[in-house]
Motif scaffolding. Structure first.
Motif, short mmCIF file in Angstrom:
data_model
loop_
_atom_site.label_atom_id
_atom_site.label_comp_id
_atom_site.label_asym_id
_atom_site.label_seq_id
_atom_site.Cartn_x
_atom_site.Cartn_y
_atom_site.Cartn_z
N CYS A 22 5.33 7.20 0.81
CA CYS A 22 5.68 6.00 1.55
C CYS A 22 5.04 4.78 0.89
O CYS A 22 3.88 4.85 0.44
N SER A 73 -0.26 3.49 10.02
CA SER A 73 -0.14 2.25 9.25
C SER A 73 -0.81 1.12 10.02
O SER A 73 -0.93 1.15 11.24
N ILE A 89 8.19 0.08 6.09
CA ILE A 89 7.73 1.23 5.32
C ILE A 89 8.95 1.90 4.72
O ILE A 89 9.86 2.31 5.45
N SER A 108 4.63 0.46 1.47
CA SER A 108 4.89 -0.66 2.36
C SER A 108 5.71 -1.70 1.63
O SER A 108 5.54 -1.93 0.43
N HIS A 163 6.39 -3.09 12.37
CA HIS A 163 5.31 -4.08 12.20
C HIS A 163 5.89 -5.49 12.17
O HIS A 163 7.03 -5.71 11.75
N THR A 189 0.86 -1.17 0.00
CA THR A 189 0.00 0.00 0.00
C THR A 189 0.90 1.22 0.00
O THR A 189 2.11 1.10 0.21
N SER A 197 -2.49 -1.08 4.97
CA SER A 197 -3.06 0.24 4.72
C SER A 197 -2.22 1.31 5.41
O SER A 197 -1.65 1.07 6.49
N MET A 198 -2.14 2.48 4.79
CA MET A 198 -1.44 3.63 5.37
C MET A 198 -2.22 4.90 5.04
O MET A 198 -2.89 4.99 4.00
N ILE A 256 2.01 -4.96 5.94
CA ILE A 256 1.25 -3.72 6.11
C ILE A 256 0.21 -3.64 5.01
O ILE A 256 0.52 -3.76 3.82
N LEU A 310 1.95 9.68 10.12
CA LEU A 310 1.59 8.61 9.21
C LEU A 310 1.03 7.48 10.06
O LEU A 310 1.62 7.11 11.08
#
Length: 822
Positions: free
Chosen positions: A459, A501, A466, A461, A483, A448, A489-490, A487, A499
């Motif tokens: 950015c 995430s 990221i 993923s 994470h 994403t 969604s951001m 990932i 930001l």
């Protein structure tokens, strides 16, 4: 017969006498002779003794002469020794004096050397901070972090040059701020409210695993339904959970006013009321596998099976419908992502096409078509008014985001069928051609993306990481790690400060991303600001007769004090944040209760009817017992008065003064005004400590425009119309430093709580930080469109708030400033 015996006796007696006489004479002669002999012997002895004595005397005289000679030699030696001793003493004194002078010179040289070293070190530090600020402005997070790391931990015994600016840059350098656990399954989508105060997250519905469907399959069994959670951005607290999605969440979007949240899944569109969490009714009756809201919030683009529907949210009706995929492709879609351009005139989507099952079932056809068949994903740009799709980019898939200018999009990219997007591409919207070839691959994982509002970075993923890209060069500037799963969604906050995430590790993370200087903005025309020591209360004064109280940690207005027919220019918040001293247009100061909003004390002045803006504002002593404020007098002249904050009785008056600040021990005040001088007063004792006449850089005298007293009580500062700032000893009034850098009038001065930095606000639209030891400028904050007329800092140094052109700006270093002076 005469007796002759008497005669005989007489004769015998006479004879005896004669004999005795002769014997006596003889004895006498013998005695005399003996005496003579003795005398002669004695004389001889005496002569011998005299001779001996004479010899002894000669010897003694010789000895005496020798002794005298020896004594003379000794005396000469003693005199010589004394003279040498005296000379040695004189020489030693001279040597000691010379040694003292040399030691003093050495100390002076050492002091000069130490000062030069200090200045050199400070220059290096300032240069490093300037480079760090440049790295921040250009979004080079890795470079920024490297520069800040040079001053991360001073060696034992070394001075720590870091000031507020270092901690501010650190807060903007790209780091994980907070993790929000709470979901029990994949978090598929996140969205940030327009004001940045709320994060919405939607988790997927969990189904029982099934085989890949080549034909019709029974509906999968639902193991756990997805839901939506709302979080406070500042505190990270979850404050609401609502909605249960029967299918996987495919989109989240806030309306521009932040009052509604729209979510979608493969089967339904949901509209939620943010304040209550209840679902609002809608006439939309189709599926919603992807959504995008037009920036004005009036329309929603929805993917419904193979159709793209434009829905009017105000009328709750469909206004446009057209096919997602051009008819000539003869393919159905399996998934899609949508994004509106910032101006709402273009709509972009990435579409994954369903496999061509006929081709898959025919091995010969599959082998024949494999080499020249296009990938199963493409990006499409539509005109949302006509449905025309002039731009199609094959191979672009998984995600699509517009740049803030709307002239570029970022997508994933692949050149082979059935391969998840493994590269990042930036495309020109007008031509559909690649604009930037990013340096680094995002990796063969579900991805994403999000474009920073400043347009300088985006950015993407890369699995659980990221990657932050420079939007101009396409280079990766930093990688954010934290994470533990892919990932999904951001989303950026609208001001670019955060930001957010989320992914299949079931958590949401909040990050700061290096980019153009980020600060929260309140669109309020404030004339003055004040922050309390607990970092929770912000007070704003403005010209429409209102004092506004805001909760800093939520950026939420909590109270308003409105006074008809008045406007407020300057204010001061009591140390315990329970009272507000505000100066109105008549230059009278009124004290209000922060809790009840009522007037509790009036401190009238002699300026009725005047609208002069050149007087300073009120000030509280640090113990809260005293209030000082300038008063404009037509007959007696300007003055500063000090009142008892409990009784309201005047305690002290300083003539010819227009600005005032208290010392941290609540015993002294510094005042200044149009008299081209400033003074320090012990107002409790009722005496003047000193007064100082001020000379400008060119020799002309000039009156100060503002004054400040350092928390450590060592210095006082004055700002001037020319933009100059001077620092003085609080004990003697001697000028210690002169600071040049502002191009226009200095409106306000404050010290950081540790007294290491002086902060100035100027009509030249900037805020500057100065080192109070060397006088060097350490940092410049920009962002106001016109002059900056007010600044305030929380007691722990965490928050810096300014008011000026463009509203109120709030900068947060995310922590208390260390080494606070009590």
């Amino acid at each position: 017969m005469r007796d002759h015996r008497p005669l005989v006796a007489v004769a015998a007696a006479a004879c005896l006498v004669v004999v005795l006489t002769v014997l006596v004479a003889f004895i006498s002669i013998l005695g005399s002779r003996g005496k003579a002999i003795i005398a002669r012997n004695d004389a001889q002895t005496a002569q011998k003794q005299a001779e001996v004595s004479e010899k002894a005397a000669v010897v003694a005289r010789n000895d005496a002469l020798r002794l005298a000679e020896q004594n003379k030699e000794l005396a000469d030696q003693e005199n010589s020794a004394r003279k040498k001793a005296e000379a040695a003493t004189i020489s030693e004194s001279a040597q000691r004096k010379r040694a003292d002078e040399e030691a003093q010179a050495a100390r002076r040289s050492a002091d000069v050397a130490n000062r030069e070293r200090l200045v050199a070190d400070q220059r290096l530090y300032v240069a490093t901070m300037n480079l760090a600020q440049l790295a921040l402005d250009n979004g080079h997070s890795a470079r920024l972090q490297d520069l800040l790391a040079r001053y991360s931990e001073p060696a034992p015994g070394q001075d720590d040059p870091r000031g507020w600016e270092w901690y501010y840059l650190k807060s903007q350098s790209g780091q994980q701020l907070r993790t929000l656990p709470g979901h029990d399954h994949d978090v598929a989508f996140v969205a940030v409210s327009p004001d940045g105060s709320i994060i919405a997250s939607g988790s997927n519905t969990e189904f029982e695993p099934v085989a890949f469907p080549f034909g019709k399959q029974p509906p999968p069994k639902v193991l756990r339904k997805g839901n939506i959670k709302l979080w406070n951005t500042k505190t990270g607290a979850e404050f609401r959970t609502f909605g249960q999605h029967e299918h996987t969440v495919r989109g989240l979007a806030f309306t521009p006013d932040g009052k509604r949240l729209i979510s979608s899944d493969f089967q339904k569109l949901h509209i939620w009321e943010v304040a209550t969490g209840r679902e609002l009714p809608t006439k939309y009756d189709g599926q919603a596998s992807a959504i995008a809201m037009r920036p004005d919030g009036k329309r929603l683009a929805i993917v419904d099976n193979d159709n793209l529907r434009i829905w009017d949210l105000e009328k709750d009706e469909e206004v446009k419908r057209f096919a997602v995929v051009p008819a000539n492709l003869k393919r159905k879609i399996s998934s899609a992502r949508l994004a509106y351009s910032p101006d709402g005139t273009s709509l972009a989507g990435v579409v994954h096409l369903q496999p061509d099952f006929e081709a898959l079932r025919d091995p010969q056809r599959r082998l024949k078509d494999f080499a020249d068949r296009k990938p199963d994903c493409l990006a499409i740009l539509w005109n949302p008014e006509t449905g025309e799709a002039p731009t199609q980019i094959w191979g672009a898939g998984e995600y699509v985001v517009f740049s803030p200018e709307g002239n570029r999009i970022v997508t994933g990219f692949t050149t082979e069928a059935h391969i998840v997007a493994s590269q990042v591409r930036v495309w020109e919207v007008s031509t559909g051609k690649a604009a930037v070839e990013p340096q680094q691959s995002a990796g063969p994982t579900f991805a994403t993306a999000a474009f920073a509002p400043n347009g300088k970075t985006f950015c993407v993923s890369a699995g659980a990481n990221i990657q932050v890209y420079d939007a101009v060069t396409g280079k990766v500037t930093t990688t954010l790690r934290g994470h533990k799963g892919t990932i999904l969604s951001m989303a950026f906050s609208a001001d670019g400060r955060y930001l957010v995430s989320a992914g299949n590790d079931n958590v949401i993370k909040i990050w700061t991303i290096s980019g153009a200087e980020a600060f929260a903005t309140l669109d309020v025309p404030a004339t003055d600001v004040a922050v309390d020591g607990a970092q929770t209360l912000l007070v704003l004064a403005n010209t429409d007769g209102k004092l506004q109280l805001w909760q800093l940690d939520q950026l939420k207005k909590i109270k308003e004090i409105s006074i008809p027919f008045q406007w407020f220019r300057l204010l001061a918040l009591s140390p315990d944040a329970t009272r507000i001293a505000a100066r109105n247009q008549h230059l009278a100061t009124t004290v209000y209760s922060a809790n009840e909003g009522k007037s509790v004390m009036s401190l009238p002045g002699q300026g009725e009817g005047s609208t002069s803006a050149t007087l300073g504002g009120p000030a509280w002593s640090s113990d809260g017992k005293w209030i000082a404020a300038p008063v404009l007098g037509f007959s007696v002249g300007d003055s500063v008065k000090v009142w008892n904050s409990t009784t309201g009785k005047p305690h002290f008056n300083v003539p010819n003064a227009r600005f005032v600040a208290f010392s941290s021990d609540s015993r002294q005040i510094v005042t200044g005004g149009r008299s081209e001088s400033f003074a320090v007063w012990d107002f409790l004792a009722g005496r003047q400590v000193f007064t100082k006449r001020l000379n400008g850089a060119d020799g002309r005298v000039e009156g100060p425009t503002c004054v400040a007293y350092s928390p450590d009580g060592k210095t006082v500062a004055a700002g001037f119309y020319s933009g100059r700032i001077a620092l003085f000893s609080a004990k003697t009034g001697d000028q210690l430093l002169a600071m040049e850098g502002h191009a226009n009038e200095v409106n306000r001065l404050i010290y950081t709580p540790d007294s290491r930095r002086l902060i100035s606000a100027s009509d030249d639209t900037t805020i500057k930080l100065w080192d109070t030891t060397t006088g060097m400028e350490t940092f410049t904050l920009r962002g106001h469109s016109t002059g900056v007329w007010a600044i305030s800092m929380s007691a722990d140094g965490r928050w810096l708030v300014s008011a000026g052109g463009g509203g109120v700006h709030l900068r947060d270093i995310g922590r208390a400033l260390p080494n606070i002076v009590p």
